[in-house]
Design a protein around this motif. Structure first.
Motif, short mmCIF file in Angstrom:
data_model
loop_
_atom_site.label_atom_id
_atom_site.label_comp_id
_atom_site.label_asym_id
_atom_site.label_seq_id
_atom_site.Cartn_x
_atom_site.Cartn_y
_atom_site.Cartn_z
N LEU A 47 0.87 -1.28 0.23
CA LEU A 47 -0.17 -0.04 -0.03
C LEU A 47 0.77 1.25 0.06
CD1 LEU A 47 -3.15 0.83 0.29
CD2 LEU A 47 -2.66 1.26 2.51
N ARG A 48 2.03 1.27 0.75
CA ARG A 48 2.82 2.39 0.72
C ARG A 48 3.59 2.69 -0.48
NH1 ARG A 48 4.35 4.52 5.66
NH2 ARG A 48 6.34 4.84 4.81
N MET A 49 3.69 1.61 -1.41
CA MET A 49 4.35 1.62 -2.55
C MET A 49 3.35 2.29 -3.46
SD MET A 49 7.05 -1.57 -3.37
CE MET A 49 5.79 -2.84 -3.23
N ILE A 50 2.11 2.07 -3.39
CA ILE A 50 1.12 2.54 -4.41
C ILE A 50 0.96 4.13 -3.86
CG2 ILE A 50 -1.59 2.74 -4.84
CD1 ILE A 50 -1.43 -0.40 -4.34
N ALA A 51 1.12 4.47 -2.50
CA ALA A 51 1.18 5.89 -2.16
C ALA A 51 2.18 6.67 -2.48
CB ALA A 51 0.83 5.92 -0.43
N GLY A 52 3.21 5.93 -2.86
CA GLY A 52 4.70 6.75 -3.01
C GLY A 52 5.40 6.98 -1.66
N LEU A 53 5.24 6.20 -0.73
CA LEU A 53 5.91 6.44 0.48
C LEU A 53 7.17 5.27 0.67
CD1 LEU A 53 2.73 7.04 3.06
CD2 LEU A 53 4.24 8.75 1.95
N GLU A 54 6.95 4.36 -0.27
CA GLU A 54 7.95 3.34 -0.26
C GLU A 54 8.52 3.33 -1.75
OE1 GLU A 54 9.72 1.37 1.66
OE2 GLU A 54 8.66 1.30 3.66
N THR A 55 9.75 3.18 -1.93
CA THR A 55 10.17 2.90 -3.40
C THR A 55 10.11 1.89 -3.94
OG1 THR A 55 12.44 2.60 -2.77
CG2 THR A 55 11.95 4.90 -3.18
N ILE A 56 9.80 1.70 -5.27
CA ILE A 56 9.49 0.30 -6.08
C ILE A 56 10.76 -0.24 -6.69
CG2 ILE A 56 8.43 -0.51 -8.03
CD1 ILE A 56 5.93 1.31 -7.50
N THR A 57 11.34 -1.48 -6.13
CA THR A 57 12.56 -1.64 -6.72
C THR A 57 12.53 -2.10 -8.20
OG1 THR A 57 12.90 -2.83 -4.35
CG2 THR A 57 14.42 -3.73 -6.22
N SER A 58 11.24 -3.07 -8.44
CA SER A 58 10.93 -3.17 -10.08
C SER A 58 9.53 -3.42 -10.25
CB SER A 58 12.10 -4.23 -10.46
OG SER A 58 11.53 -5.52 -9.72
N GLY A 59 9.29 -3.25 -11.62
CA GLY A 59 7.89 -3.34 -11.81
C GLY A 59 7.37 -2.06 -12.19
N THR A 60 6.12 -2.16 -12.42
CA THR A 60 5.27 -1.04 -13.14
C THR A 60 4.01 -0.79 -12.26
OG1 THR A 60 6.12 -1.33 -15.33
CG2 THR A 60 4.38 0.26 -14.91
N LEU A 61 3.84 0.55 -11.73
CA LEU A 61 2.85 0.92 -11.12
C LEU A 61 2.11 1.96 -11.73
CD1 LEU A 61 0.61 1.20 -8.63
CD2 LEU A 61 2.16 2.53 -7.69
N ALA A 62 0.73 1.75 -12.29
CA ALA A 62 0.09 2.92 -12.98
C ALA A 62 -1.36 3.23 -12.38
CB ALA A 62 -0.35 2.45 -14.51
N ASP A 70 7.84 7.09 -10.29
CA ASP A 70 8.77 8.24 -9.85
C ASP A 70 8.08 9.46 -9.63
OD1 ASP A 70 11.07 6.50 -10.43
OD2 ASP A 70 10.88 6.77 -12.59
N VAL A 71 6.81 9.38 -9.52
CA VAL A 71 5.84 10.37 -9.32
C VAL A 71 5.57 10.67 -7.68
CG1 VAL A 71 3.54 11.49 -9.40
CG2 VAL A 71 4.52 10.24 -11.27
N SER A 72 5.87 11.79 -7.08
CA SER A 72 5.64 12.08 -5.76
C SER A 72 4.69 11.75 -5.12
CB SER A 72 6.08 13.66 -5.52
OG SER A 72 5.19 14.61 -6.05
N PRO A 73 4.34 11.57 -3.98
CA PRO A 73 3.00 11.00 -3.28
C PRO A 73 1.88 12.13 -3.54
CG PRO A 73 4.41 10.49 -1.84
CD PRO A 73 5.33 11.21 -2.66
N ARG A 74 2.45 13.77 -3.45
CA ARG A 74 1.24 14.72 -3.56
C ARG A 74 0.74 14.73 -4.92
NH1 ARG A 74 2.98 20.26 -1.94
NH2 ARG A 74 1.10 20.82 -3.26
N ASP A 75 1.55 14.03 -5.93
CA ASP A 75 1.06 14.22 -7.20
C ASP A 75 0.40 13.17 -7.71
OD1 ASP A 75 1.99 16.89 -7.66
OD2 ASP A 75 4.00 16.25 -7.99
N ARG A 76 0.23 12.16 -6.96
CA ARG A 76 -0.51 10.92 -7.46
C ARG A 76 -2.04 10.93 -7.35
NH1 ARG A 76 3.54 5.67 -6.02
NH2 ARG A 76 5.41 6.80 -6.76
N ASP A 77 -2.55 11.86 -6.68
CA ASP A 77 -4.09 11.91 -6.97
C ASP A 77 -4.60 11.23 -5.85
OD1 ASP A 77 -6.54 13.29 -7.15
OD2 ASP A 77 -6.80 12.38 -9.12
#
Length: 414
Positions: A47-62, A70-77
């Motif tokens: 969940l924290r990776m989806i929020a941007g509070l944890e970095t993603i080692t590999s893979g794609t989140l859309a 690589d989008v900051s948490p505040r800009d992820r809507d």
């Protein structure tokens, strides 16, 4: 459309520990998806990776049409609700609700309108001038929900929001979250270790263990068709009863437990098991599938004799703690008069209600009239599964059934 899509998302820490081992799934617009599992399974990390509070080692989140690795948490809507409320103690309820809007430069009139809407929806309009210390735990959690609500995000993320509440407040707040989701028709991802919360809230549930996704399905599909031994034991309260032994042919087909034999088939249904004679097997039976029986069992049932050890009355039902040879069992039965502990009881069950598992792989085994078919073979089961090997790598995955992969398949309405 606020969809969330994960494609083989992994989290590996600097010391080599695999927090999340290749998560792949899509959350549809308007869906309430629950991540559930025991402590340390990786659900909050995901969940924290989806929020941007944890970095993603590999893979794609859309989120929506945009890759947000690589989008900051505040800009992820997105808006996140935490377990500990995270309210400012010196601010009133109204000021807490409006704080995020103030930071984003929202015009005052618009901010006041959104705060009033959220307060009315969450029944906070009479508390707007109070400080958090003057509120109950449930009211504080509603303020935390309202602070996320005024943002009008594309996706709500909720990280164990009910963990700090007592049982009564958990129930009422759970109902409020379900109503809120129904009214907003927005995308929500909800993390909990409580499988009752998961079953009652989720349109679909992602069951996790040791960083790996074990199964993704609707609540009742998870309950009725658990893909492996872990899911079978984790989903359901009281937990499923398990018997481990070897299949033998002795006055019918039985599971040899060493000191006792468990009947495997009713006299009218002996065609299911012959392919497994001599093999080890794990049998699962839900507590509600064990019932007290008279000496003459009805057609299609099998019986065992078990010693009553403890009775747990819980009002509308009773839990009978039984001992069958060396195996501890729990039966869920209607309220009734029962003998004293220590008494031998005749317990019946329908063999067709049994769940079968391979003792080596711990995977579910499906049966046909010709014998057994293991769900580990390609094409025989389309239930989502992803295991983890000794190195933490994602195991084989079989796609979920089409009927369970979209909120249109919801088995209830919130």
């Amino acid at each position: 459309m606020a969809t969330v899509r994960l494609d083989n998302v992994r989290k590996v820490y600097d010391n080599g520990y695999v927090g999340v081992a290749g998560a792949s799934f899509e959350v549809a617009h308007g869906e309430l998806l629950v991540l559930v599992g025991p402590s340390g399974c990786g659900k909050s990390t995901l969940l924290r990776m989806i929020a941007g509070l944890e970095t993603i080692t590999s893979g794609t989140l859309a989120i929506g049409e945009h890759v947000v690795n690589d989008v900051s948490p505040r800009d992820r809507d997105i808006a996140m609700v935490f377990q500990n409320y995270a309210l400012y103690p010196h601010m009133s309820v109204a000021e807490n609700l409006a704080f995020g809007l103030k930071l984003r430069g929202t015009p005052r009139a618009e901010s006041e309108r959104r705060v009033a809407e959220a307060a009315a929806m969450l029944d906070l309009d009479r508390m707007l001038n109070l400080k958090p210390a003057q509120l109950s735990g449930g009211q504080r959690q509603r303020v935390a929900l309202g602070r996320a609500l005024v943002r009008k995000p594309a996706v709500f993320l909720l990280d164990e929001p009910l963990s700090n509440l007592d049982a009564k407040l958990r129930l009422s707040t759970r109902v409020e979250i379900a109503k809120l989701h129904r009214n907003l028709d927005t995308t929500m991802i909800y993390v909990t270790h409580d499988q009752i919360e998961a079953m009652t809230l989720g349109h679909r549930i992602v069951v996790m263990q040791d960083g790996a996704i074990q199964q993704i399905d609707t609540p009742m599909r998870l309950y009725e068709k658990p893909v492996n031994l872990f899911v079978a034991g984790f989903i359901g309260s009281p937990a499923m009863n398990f018997f481990r032994g070897r299949v033998i042919a002795q006055d019918g087909l039985k599971l040899d437990l060493g000191s006792a034999h468990l009947p495997l088939v009713a006299t009218t249904d002996q065609s299911r098991f012959p392919a497994r004679i001599g093999d080890e097997l794990i049998i699962g039976l839900r507590p509600e599938d064990l019932v007290l029986a008279s000496e003459s069992a009805s057609l299609g049932t099998a019986t065992i004799s078990a010693r009553l050890e403890l009775v747990e009355p819980v009002g509308n039902e009773m839990f009978l703690n039984l001992r069958f040879a060396e195996t501890a069992l729990v039966a869920r039965v209607p309220p009734q008069a029962v003998p004293a502990p220590g008494t031998e009881l005749t317990v019946s069950f329908r063999p067709k209600r049994m769940h079968l598992f391979d003792p080596v792989s711990e995977r579910r085994i499906d049966t046909t009239d010709e014998g057994f078919q293991s769900s580990r073979h390609p094409g025989e089961s389309r239930t989502a599964f992803a295991g983890a090997n000794a190195n933490g790598e994602a195991g084989p995955k079989v796609e979920p059934q089409d009927t369970a992969s979209h909120p249109a398949s919801r088995d209830r309405t919130h």
